[in-house]
Design an enzyme around this catalytic site. Structure first.
Site, short mmCIF file in Angstrom:
data_model
loop_
_atom_site.label_atom_id
_atom_site.label_comp_id
_atom_site.label_asym_id
_atom_site.label_seq_id
_atom_site.Cartn_x
_atom_site.Cartn_y
_atom_site.Cartn_z
N HIS A 17 0.97 -1.33 -0.18
CA HIS A 17 -0.01 -0.11 -0.07
C HIS A 17 1.28 1.56 0.11
O HIS A 17 0.63 2.08 -0.70
CB HIS A 17 -1.02 -0.07 1.22
CG HIS A 17 -1.34 -0.72 1.41
ND1 HIS A 17 -2.43 -1.98 2.29
CD2 HIS A 17 -3.13 -1.06 0.60
CE1 HIS A 17 -2.88 -2.60 2.20
NE2 HIS A 17 -3.55 -2.31 1.21
N LYS A 41 -16.49 -6.31 5.34
CA LYS A 41 -15.86 -7.20 5.98
C LYS A 41 -15.35 -7.23 7.14
O LYS A 41 -15.12 -5.93 7.27
CB LYS A 41 -13.93 -7.59 4.99
CG LYS A 41 -13.70 -6.44 4.82
CD LYS A 41 -12.65 -7.11 3.73
CE LYS A 41 -11.82 -5.57 3.10
NZ LYS A 41 -10.91 -6.36 2.40
N ARG A 90 -2.58 -5.76 -8.49
CA ARG A 90 -1.40 -6.51 -8.28
C ARG A 90 -1.47 -7.40 -9.25
O ARG A 90 -0.57 -7.37 -9.79
CB ARG A 90 -1.82 -7.26 -6.94
CG ARG A 90 -1.03 -5.75 -5.81
CD ARG A 90 -2.51 -6.25 -4.43
NE ARG A 90 -3.30 -6.96 -4.66
CZ ARG A 90 -3.65 -7.58 -3.45
NH1 ARG A 90 -3.36 -8.36 -2.49
NH2 ARG A 90 -5.36 -7.62 -3.94
N SER A 128 -2.51 -7.87 3.23
CA SER A 128 -3.49 -8.14 4.73
C SER A 128 -3.41 -8.91 4.91
O SER A 128 -2.97 -8.78 6.21
CB SER A 128 -4.49 -6.98 4.56
OG SER A 128 -4.31 -5.84 4.11
N1 COA Z 1 -0.53 -4.36 -1.58
C1 COA Z 1 -0.35 -4.94 -0.38
N2 COA Z 1 -1.63 -5.14 -0.65
C2 COA Z 1 -2.94 -5.15 -0.85
C3 COA Z 1 -2.45 -3.89 -1.94
C4 COA Z 1 -1.12 -2.90 -2.12
N3 COA Z 1 -0.89 -2.73 -2.92
N4 COA Z 1 -3.61 -3.67 -2.86
C5 COA Z 1 -4.91 -3.93 -2.90
N5 COA Z 1 -4.29 -5.01 -1.78
C6 COA Z 1 -4.95 -6.08 -0.52
C7 COA Z 1 -4.95 -5.15 0.45
O1 COA Z 1 -4.19 -5.95 1.26
C8 COA Z 1 -6.05 -6.10 0.57
O2 COA Z 1 -6.12 -7.83 0.91
P1 COA Z 1 -6.97 -8.56 1.88
O3 COA Z 1 -8.50 -8.35 1.74
O4 COA Z 1 -6.68 -9.95 2.22
O5 COA Z 1 -7.40 -8.23 3.60
C9 COA Z 1 -7.10 -6.64 -0.26
O6 COA Z 1 -6.06 -6.21 -1.06
C10 COA Z 1 -7.95 -5.46 -0.71
O7 COA Z 1 -8.29 -4.15 0.55
P2 COA Z 1 -8.06 -2.92 0.64
O8 COA Z 1 -6.65 -2.54 -0.19
O9 COA Z 1 -7.23 -1.99 1.90
O10 COA Z 1 -8.83 -2.43 -0.12
P3 COA Z 1 -10.30 -3.12 -0.05
O11 COA Z 1 -10.63 -3.66 -1.41
O12 COA Z 1 -11.18 -3.63 0.80
O13 COA Z 1 -11.36 -1.34 0.05
C11 COA Z 1 -13.39 0.02 -0.37
C12 COA Z 1 -12.31 -1.09 -0.21
C13 COA Z 1 -12.46 0.64 1.40
C14 COA Z 1 -12.97 0.34 -1.21
C15 COA Z 1 -14.37 0.21 -0.70
O14 COA Z 1 -15.06 -1.16 0.51
C16 COA Z 1 -15.21 1.27 -0.01
O15 COA Z 1 -15.22 2.35 -0.94
N6 COA Z 1 -15.77 1.43 0.96
C17 COA Z 1 -16.53 2.27 1.53
C18 COA Z 1 -18.19 2.50 1.45
C19 COA Z 1 -18.82 2.36 -0.13
O16 COA Z 1 -18.79 2.98 -0.99
N7 COA Z 1 -19.19 1.22 -0.39
C20 COA Z 1 -19.59 0.86 -1.97
C21 COA Z 1 -18.31 0.80 -3.13
S1 COA Z 1 -19.13 0.49 -4.74
#
Ligand code: COA
Length: 166
Positions: A17, A41, A90, A128
């Site tokens: 990240h 989640k 990724r 993560s």
């Molecule tokens: N390096 C390492 N890991 C990465 C990464 C990177 N560059 N990019 C993504 N990941 C991984 C994360 O570690 C995480 O892994 P896990 O599933 O094993 O825990 C996964 O990819 C995704 O996590 P993250 O990058 O934290 O983003 P997310 O996909 O969980 O985020 C939101 C989702 C927050 C953007 C989305 O839930 C959101 O927008 N929420 C707000 C409410 C909303 O608007 N909802 C409607 C959306 S249409």
């Protein structure tokens, strides 16, 4: 000012990240790393802890601000004046989910465009949940997360895994 939002769950934030974040600061004048409360989640760290850990890890990175948010990401982006959303791509397996997220967000707000950045190759398979599993099983996280994150993970696992005394 060209301001971007980099949203995520960050449970916890990893070097992958941070790599994406640093790349984004080379393109935008300000990047707001936005920690979502509502993610769909259940999280290992609480919302406040995730925000705090991200803040500490981003100290010293110029042009970065860390904020927590409790709404739709498009609404928060509008509130802070960001017109671009950064997401990391990724592997091919990320693509379907990321495309869905980008299209859904565009349906919700036509003014917000998503830009995908590709992490350095050594972070391509980092996630993560893998980080949480490695620390739980006693592996080294040296290459994957900042020291502070590793310490907080160890501390949290002590709390979670402590046997309940009767
Ligand atoms: N390096 C390492 N890991 C990465 C990464 C990177 N560059 N990019 C993504 N990941 C991984 C994360 O570690 C995480 O892994 P896990 O599933 O094993 O825990 C996964 O990819 C995704 O996590 P993250 O990058 O934290 O983003 P997310 O996909 O969980 O985020 C939101 C989702 C927050 C953007 C989305 O839930 C959101 O927008 N929420 C707000 C409410 C909303 O608007 N909802 C409607 C959306 S249409």
């Amino acid at each position: 000012m060209r301001r971007a939002i980099y949203p995520g769950t960050f449970d916890p934030i990893t070097n992958g990240h941070l790599d994406i974040l640093r790349k984004a600061t080379g393109i935008f004048e300000e990047v707001v790393l936005a920690v979502a409360n509502v993610t769909g989640k259940s999280t290992f760290f609480s919302f406040d802890e995730r925000v705090d850990i991200c803040r500490r890890c981003c100290e010293g990175i110029p042009n970065v601000r860390v904020e927590g948010f409790d709404s739709l990401v498009v609404d928060f982006a509008r509130k802070i004046g960001a017109v671009t959303m950064i997401r990391g791509l990724r592997a091919v397996s990320d693509f379907e989910y990321e495309l869905q997220l980008a299209l859904m967000n565009r349906m919700l707000d036509r003014g917000l465009e998503t830009i995908f950045l590709v992490p350095d190759h050594n972070y391509l398979y980092l996630s993560s949940s893998m980080v949480r599993q490695i620390v739980r099983l006693g592996g080294s996280l040296d290459d994957f997360v900042p020291k502070l994150v590793e310490e907080r993970l160890h501390k949290q696992f002590q709390v979670v895994d402590k046997p309940v005394s009767v």
